[in-house]
Design a protein around this motif. Structure first.
Motif, mmCIF file in Angstrom:
data_model
loop_
_atom_site.group_PDB
_atom_site.id
_atom_site.type_symbol
_atom_site.label_atom_id
_atom_site.label_comp_id
_atom_site.label_asym_id
_atom_site.label_seq_id
_atom_site.Cartn_x
_atom_site.Cartn_y
_atom_site.Cartn_z
ATOM 1 N N GLN A 541 0.920 -1.183 -0.309
ATOM 2 C CA GLN A 541 0.134 0.192 -0.128
ATOM 3 C C GLN A 541 0.685 1.632 -0.159
ATOM 4 O O GLN A 541 1.275 1.691 0.621
ATOM 5 C CB GLN A 541 -0.953 0.069 1.391
ATOM 6 C CG GLN A 541 -1.812 1.214 1.151
ATOM 7 C CD GLN A 541 -2.568 1.338 0.083
ATOM 8 O OE1 GLN A 541 -3.226 0.610 -0.206
ATOM 9 N NE2 GLN A 541 -2.612 3.131 0.210
ATOM 10 N N PRO A 542 0.503 2.253 -1.269
ATOM 11 C CA PRO A 542 1.805 3.344 -1.248
ATOM 12 C C PRO A 542 1.175 4.557 0.124
ATOM 13 O O PRO A 542 -0.025 4.257 0.662
ATOM 14 C CB PRO A 542 1.284 4.427 -2.334
ATOM 15 C CG PRO A 542 0.266 3.494 -2.629
ATOM 16 C CD PRO A 542 -0.568 2.210 -2.335
ATOM 17 N N THR A 543 2.483 5.074 0.557
ATOM 18 C CA THR A 543 2.208 5.959 1.369
ATOM 19 C C THR A 543 2.718 7.487 1.491
ATOM 20 O O THR A 543 2.683 8.102 1.531
ATOM 21 C CB THR A 543 2.816 6.034 2.865
ATOM 22 O OG1 THR A 543 4.497 5.475 2.239
ATOM 23 C CG2 THR A 543 2.444 3.987 3.438
ATOM 24 N N ARG A 544 3.415 7.110 -0.379
ATOM 25 C CA ARG A 544 3.850 8.367 -0.253
ATOM 26 C C ARG A 544 3.273 8.992 -1.707
ATOM 27 O O ARG A 544 3.234 7.854 -2.593
ATOM 28 C CB ARG A 544 5.449 8.533 -0.030
ATOM 29 C CG ARG A 544 5.481 8.110 1.087
ATOM 30 C CD ARG A 544 7.623 8.714 1.494
ATOM 31 N NE ARG A 544 8.061 8.935 2.596
ATOM 32 C CZ ARG A 544 8.819 9.562 3.258
ATOM 33 N NH1 ARG A 544 9.718 9.346 1.853
ATOM 34 N NH2 ARG A 544 9.344 9.216 4.724
ATOM 35 N N TYR A 545 3.906 9.672 -1.775
ATOM 36 C CA TYR A 545 3.413 9.711 -4.129
ATOM 37 C C TYR A 545 4.515 9.366 -4.540
ATOM 38 O O TYR A 545 3.470 8.312 -5.826
ATOM 39 C CB TYR A 545 3.552 11.721 -3.988
ATOM 40 C CG TYR A 545 3.439 12.263 -5.197
ATOM 41 C CD1 TYR A 545 1.754 12.108 -6.309
ATOM 42 C CD2 TYR A 545 4.466 11.975 -6.890
ATOM 43 C CE1 TYR A 545 1.994 12.458 -7.406
ATOM 44 C CE2 TYR A 545 4.528 12.469 -7.841
ATOM 45 C CZ TYR A 545 3.056 12.384 -8.838
ATOM 46 O OH TYR A 545 2.852 12.561 -9.667
ATOM 47 N N HIS A 546 5.806 9.936 -4.453
ATOM 48 C CA HIS A 546 6.816 7.971 -5.353
ATOM 49 C C HIS A 546 5.779 6.651 -5.659
ATOM 50 O O HIS A 546 5.932 6.108 -6.589
ATOM 51 C CB HIS A 546 8.235 8.700 -5.312
ATOM 52 C CG HIS A 546 8.604 8.407 -4.016
ATOM 53 N ND1 HIS A 546 8.619 8.533 -2.771
ATOM 54 C CD2 HIS A 546 8.981 6.780 -3.886
ATOM 55 C CE1 HIS A 546 8.697 7.874 -2.066
ATOM 56 N NE2 HIS A 546 9.023 6.325 -2.879
ATOM 57 N N GLU A 547 5.510 6.526 -4.665
ATOM 58 C CA GLU A 547 5.188 5.185 -4.390
ATOM 59 C C GLU A 547 4.027 4.520 -4.909
ATOM 60 O O GLU A 547 3.632 4.142 -5.431
ATOM 61 C CB GLU A 547 5.660 4.383 -2.640
ATOM 62 C CG GLU A 547 6.522 4.468 -2.209
ATOM 63 C CD GLU A 547 6.284 4.483 -0.893
ATOM 64 O OE1 GLU A 547 7.420 3.695 0.286
ATOM 65 O OE2 GLU A 547 4.689 4.826 -0.211
ATOM 66 N N ALA A 548 3.232 5.962 -4.809
ATOM 67 C CA ALA A 548 1.485 5.832 -5.945
ATOM 68 C C ALA A 548 1.724 6.010 -7.319
ATOM 69 O O ALA A 548 1.804 4.744 -8.128
ATOM 70 C CB ALA A 548 0.628 6.909 -5.493
ATOM 71 N N GLN A 549 3.238 6.715 -7.536
ATOM 72 C CA GLN A 549 3.362 6.692 -8.715
ATOM 73 C C GLN A 549 3.520 5.996 -10.052
ATOM 74 O O GLN A 549 3.321 5.025 -10.036
ATOM 75 C CB GLN A 549 4.162 7.658 -9.339
ATOM 76 C CG GLN A 549 4.693 8.455 -10.695
ATOM 77 C CD GLN A 549 5.326 9.359 -10.916
ATOM 78 O OE1 GLN A 549 7.009 9.538 -9.665
ATOM 79 N NE2 GLN A 549 4.902 10.253 -12.302
ATOM 80 N N ARG A 550 4.903 4.982 -8.918
ATOM 81 C CA ARG A 550 5.209 4.214 -9.277
ATOM 82 C C ARG A 550 4.064 2.339 -9.668
ATOM 83 O O ARG A 550 4.381 1.944 -10.190
ATOM 84 C CB ARG A 550 6.123 3.500 -7.995
ATOM 85 C CG ARG A 550 7.206 1.897 -8.800
ATOM 86 C CD ARG A 550 8.413 1.782 -7.672
ATOM 87 N NE ARG A 550 9.632 2.363 -7.005
ATOM 88 C CZ ARG A 550 9.518 3.597 -6.508
ATOM 89 N NH1 ARG A 550 8.369 2.766 -5.002
ATOM 90 N NH2 ARG A 550 10.029 4.168 -6.138
ATOM 91 N N LEU A 551 3.378 2.368 -8.456
ATOM 92 C CA LEU A 551 2.376 1.346 -7.884
ATOM 93 C C LEU A 551 1.669 1.597 -9.671
ATOM 94 O O LEU A 551 0.759 0.633 -10.949
ATOM 95 C CB LEU A 551 1.223 1.737 -7.108
ATOM 96 C CG LEU A 551 0.255 0.690 -7.365
ATOM 97 C CD1 LEU A 551 0.524 -0.360 -6.726
ATOM 98 C CD2 LEU A 551 -0.343 0.792 -5.508
ATOM 99 N N TYR A 552 1.353 2.866 -9.891
ATOM 100 C CA TYR A 552 0.459 3.037 -11.014
ATOM 101 C C TYR A 552 0.964 2.678 -12.471
ATOM 102 O O TYR A 552 0.195 1.999 -13.225
ATOM 103 C CB TYR A 552 -0.128 4.232 -11.338
ATOM 104 C CG TYR A 552 -0.759 5.822 -12.874
ATOM 105 C CD1 TYR A 552 -1.654 4.953 -12.527
ATOM 106 C CD2 TYR A 552 0.609 6.059 -13.821
ATOM 107 C CE1 TYR A 552 -1.921 5.381 -13.910
ATOM 108 C CE2 TYR A 552 -0.416 7.145 -14.884
ATOM 109 C CZ TYR A 552 -1.453 5.930 -15.237
ATOM 110 O OH TYR A 552 -2.195 6.642 -15.867
ATOM 111 N N GLU A 553 2.276 3.172 -12.475
ATOM 112 C CA GLU A 553 3.380 3.078 -13.476
ATOM 113 C C GLU A 553 3.522 1.665 -13.527
ATOM 114 O O GLU A 553 3.208 0.672 -14.467
ATOM 115 C CB GLU A 553 4.220 3.517 -13.673
ATOM 116 C CG GLU A 553 4.773 4.594 -13.855
ATOM 117 C CD GLU A 553 6.230 5.635 -13.586
ATOM 118 O OE1 GLU A 553 6.746 4.732 -12.359
ATOM 119 O OE2 GLU A 553 6.587 6.158 -13.217
#
Length: 831
Positions: A541-553
């Motif tokens: 589960q992402p907690t930061r923006y770059h983790e969310a962006q990587r998950l989306y990619e």
């Protein structure tokens, strides 16, 4: 001088070749290109007629290829004979004799099988004919210098393995290919006991029924194939021996009769059966019933001996629950086929264990034994070259194996080479396997042989990365087979095939490389999709923006890989739809989308969430689960969204396992189970299910040592169409953890949806979720949590999940600024 002559004589006798006077030689093609006359009986079987036609065609083709020379030798005759006698034993069933005399070549046999084997052995050995593949282009006929004069000879060769069978060479072409390469003399050892001890027999002999989960086996034909009889009843075993004798009376040409158990572990759990079995012990992590099974076989085999039949055998499988040898000697006329997945011969521990097993079977009292291999082919979606096959085959023969059976179902571009080499070794175990492999590659690919061989060696390297948690048919119908080859290896494979296409120096070789390349594109697309899928599924589960962006990619990369695989599945060189559907089942895209939506909601980034996720509903590879997850997020007012309820059960209330929980497929488990759950649990040496409490006083289960562990609940009528469970733990390669949703519509159509926890070390809780696609209204539904083949050191914590919590109050409200429909129209315009 005398010693030298003696050695030469011994060599001549060993090879079955005795030189006769020179006048006994045979001219098969004379100097003018005239072939010898071929004579055969008028009454022939279809296989015999095909063999005669092949002999005549090859001889004529060789004559047409030859250049006339000067000689007065006249073409002789070829006489093909079959006396149709009843064979005395298994060796006699395909024995043939080859003799040259008075310018006549005679090939004679007692049986139609021996007749065909003699014809094709001569064509392979003396004419140099090769049938490399089943198709018409796989035949190779050598060019002979004429006159072609066959030396004087008398030969009666015998194959290294008395019985040689390969399952899966379907169709007339596959069967011809097998016979031309010496496959034959089939031995009866398949699952057959349920047909012998059928419903009628059980009704007449109620003591033979056996007990399962405290209930007597129902005496029906269907039940007879699903439950083993009471194997401790001597009268039942004697009856089987008498049935074998009746079979041989009616079929005097037969030499084997199968008493193999049917393919399930439903052994009687009556007091008599349990006492006879003794304390339960395990072999290869499975309950060992070898003593029970082979005591039954001994009684049946002894009964057959009493009837006076000689050289007749009881065939059976040494399989799964009776793989190991019993603690007592076997009757000589029992021939077990030892079933093992020897594709893991590269692993020293497996190789040592398997060698010890075969040695025990060689000393078990039987006249000889067979080995049973799994050489698939289809349904694997990747190549399995199995280059070590000659090693384990020769080792088994050295130990004492004299019969062979393999399940193959070959994929033409991937598996033909290994099967052709196998067939040559079954006839001559001393043949040079490496030389045979080189010969096959050179004939099929010409100048491209080297890069093609390197291509398959890379796949062999990928297969050999499996060094831990090795078990029977690992990867079968399991999509994690697609994780074996790395992206670098896949790139190198593609380069090798491009190099092969450049080096192919004949049209046929270029066509063979092109076909292999097309087949590889299917496997490559599958592997790349699975690599992208595993990466997506392992994301936390992402907690930061770059983790969310990587998950989306990672999510969009998976959808792109899925789309490319879908395209390959529609092309001619893809495997069948059923093989793909049974293998490719998990879909982490919905869970990934919900993780992103949760991250965006918690941080007030609803517009960003819509920008990322809303367009995915129109993606060509978007699954029904992904579309439904997006609908839950962006259309909470829809009637369908209100019907979604996630599993929320109290596992703190457990109960003891009882007979109602234990399906006869599995043996008794003495643990406790969650409330309202059924169970299918296979006993295993280290199986442990314990309960613990976390910091918030939530009860969770810890499972370890499981080899086949199913928890399930059936719901009728349907109260929910989506379920979720949270998990954490250590998951090694090969371990399978699935949340499966099964639904059957009123029209009988079955839908099965799965989500899996991929191998990895999960320190934080992860969710598995399954959702029925919109529009399905099943009449019956079940979900199950499956944990199987846990490796050493593996453990998994299982905790019921709370409701997901996406509702209108918690979802970003719609307004003109972040209207997802407006964004969708805008995004589609750009796309």
């Amino acid at each position: 001088m005398r010693a030298g002559f003696s050695d030469a004589l011994k060599a001549a006798v060993v090879c079955g070749f005795l030189c006769l006077p020179l006048g006994a030689q045979v001219v098969l093609i004379d100097a003018q290109g005239q072939p010898a006359r071929v004579q055969s009986p008028e009454r022939l079987t279809e296989q015999q007629r095909q063999a005669v036609d092949d002999f005549s065609r090859v001889l004529n083709r060789m004559a047409q290829m030859a250049t006339p020379a000067h000689s007065e030798a006249e073409a002789g005759a070829v006489v093909l004979e079959c006396t149709n006698e009843i064979p005395e034993d298994i060796r006699d069933n395909e024995r043939f004799f080859v003799r040259s005399h008075d310018n006549t070549l005679t090939i004679s046999a007692k049986t139609p099988l021996g007749f065909c084997q003699g014809v094709y052995w001569f064509l392979r050995t003396h004419a140099g004919v090769r049938w490399y593949t089943p198709d018409i282009n796989g035949e190779f006929i050598s060019k002979k210098e004429i006159p072609w004069i066959l030396p004087a000879m008398e030969q009666s060769p015998a194959p290294s393995f008395l019985s040689r069978q390969i399952y899966g060479l379907h169709g007339a072409a596959g069967q011809r290919w097998a016979l031309r390469n010496g496959i034959g003399n089939p031995f009866s050892m398949g699952h057959a006991l349920g047909r012998i001890i059928n419903g009628d027999v059980l009704k007449k002999n109620p003591a033979w029924r056996g007990f399962f989960a405290g209930k007597e086996n129902p005496a029906t034909d269907a039940a007879a194939r699903q439950y083993h009889p009471e194997l401790t009843e001597e009268a039942c075993a004697r009856f089987c021996g008498q049935q074998a004798a009746r079979f041989f009376e009616k079929n005097p040409r037969a030499f084997s009769y199968s008493l193999s158990l049917d393919d399930h572990p439903r052994f009687s759990q009556s007091q008599k059966a349990v006492e006879a079995r003794g304390a339960l012990h395990f072999y290869r992590s499975l309950p060992d019933y070898s003593d029970t099974v082979f005591a039954f076989m001994n009684t049946a085999a002894h009964e057959l001996q009493k009837t006076g039949f000689k050289n007749k055998y009881i065939g059976c499988l040494s399989y799964q629950w009776n793989t190991d040898t019993p603690s007592f000697a076997l009757e000589k006329n029992i021939i077990p086929f030892v079933c093992s997945d020897r594709s893991f011969w590269h692993d020293p521990k497996f190789r040592e264990d398997e060698t010890g097993l075969l040695k025990r079977w060689a000393n078990s009292g039987t006249e000889f034994f067979g080995i049973y291999d799994y050489l698939y082919g289809n349904p694997f979606l990747i190549p399995r070259p199995l280059e070590l096959l000659p090693q384990w085959l020769k080792r088994a023969h050295q130990i004492g194996a004299r019969a062979y059976f393999a399940e193959a179902i070959p994929v033409p571009q991937y598996d033909t080479q290994k099967l052709w080499v196998l067939m040559q070794l079954l006839w001559d175990i001393d043949a040079d396997a490496s030389q045979l492999q080189s010969q096959w590659y050179a004939q099929q690919y010409g100048g491209a042989a080297a890069p093609v061989r390197a291509f398959f060696s890379l796949w062999e390297d990928a297969w050999h990365t499996q060094k831990e948690n090795i078990y029977w048919l690992r990867g079968y119908h399991d999509e994690t087979q697609g994780l074996l080859a790395t992206p670098a290896q896949l790139g190198e494979m593609a380069n090798l095939l491009r190099e092969a296409q450049q080096q192919a120096n004949e049209l046929s070789h270029s066509a063979a490389v092109a076909a292999l390349t097309q087949r590889f594109r299917f496997s490559e697309a599958f592997c790349k999709m699975e690599l992208a899928k595993a990466k997506l599924a392992r994301a936390a589960q992402p907690t930061r923006y770059h983790e969310a962006q990587r998950l989306y990619e990672n999510l969009t990369a998976f959808l792109a890989a899925q789309a490319r695989f879908d395209i390959q599945c529609a092309r001619p060189y893809a495997l069948g739809k059923r093989s793909v559907q049974l293998t490719v089942r998990a879909d982490p895209s919905a869970e990934a989308a919900l993780k992103l939506a949760r991250w965006a909601r918690e941080r007030g980034r609803g517009a960003l969430s819509q920008k990322w996720l809303a367009p995915l509903a129109g993606h060509s590879a978007a699954s029904a689960q992904l579309k439904q997850a997006l609908q839950c997020v962006y259309a909470p007012q829809s009637p369908h969204a209100k019907r979604i309820h996630f599993l929320d059960t109290d596992w703190s209330q457990t109960r003891a396992a009882n007979g109602d929980d234990v399906n006869p497929l599995w043996l008794q488990y003495d643990g406790t189970l969650p409330r309202d759950f059924g169970a299918l649990i296979q006993r295993a040496p280290a199986l442990a299910l314990t309960y613990h409490t976390d910091e918030a006083n939530n009860v969770y289960a810890r499972l370890s040592g499981a080899k086949n562990f199913h928890l399930y609940r059936v719901e009728t009528p349907i109260q929910a169409n989506a379920w979720r469970v949270d998990m954490r733990g250590q998951v090694s390669e090969g371990t399978i953890i699935l949340l499966r949703l099964w639904a059957r519509n009123p029209d009988g159509i079955i839908h099965q949806i799965e989500e899996r926890l991929y191998p990895g070390n999960y320190t934080q809780w992860r969710s598995l979720r399954t959702v029925l696609p919109q529009g399905i209204a099943p009449s019956k539904c079940a979900f199950s949590l499956i944990v199987s083949h846990q490796g050493e050191g593996d453990w998994i914590d299982i905790k019921p999940a709370n409701p997901l919590g996406f509702d209108a109050a918690k979802t970003t409200p719609y307004n003109k600024k972040n209207n997802p429909l407006k964004f969708l129209r805008h995004a589609r315009g750009k796309l």
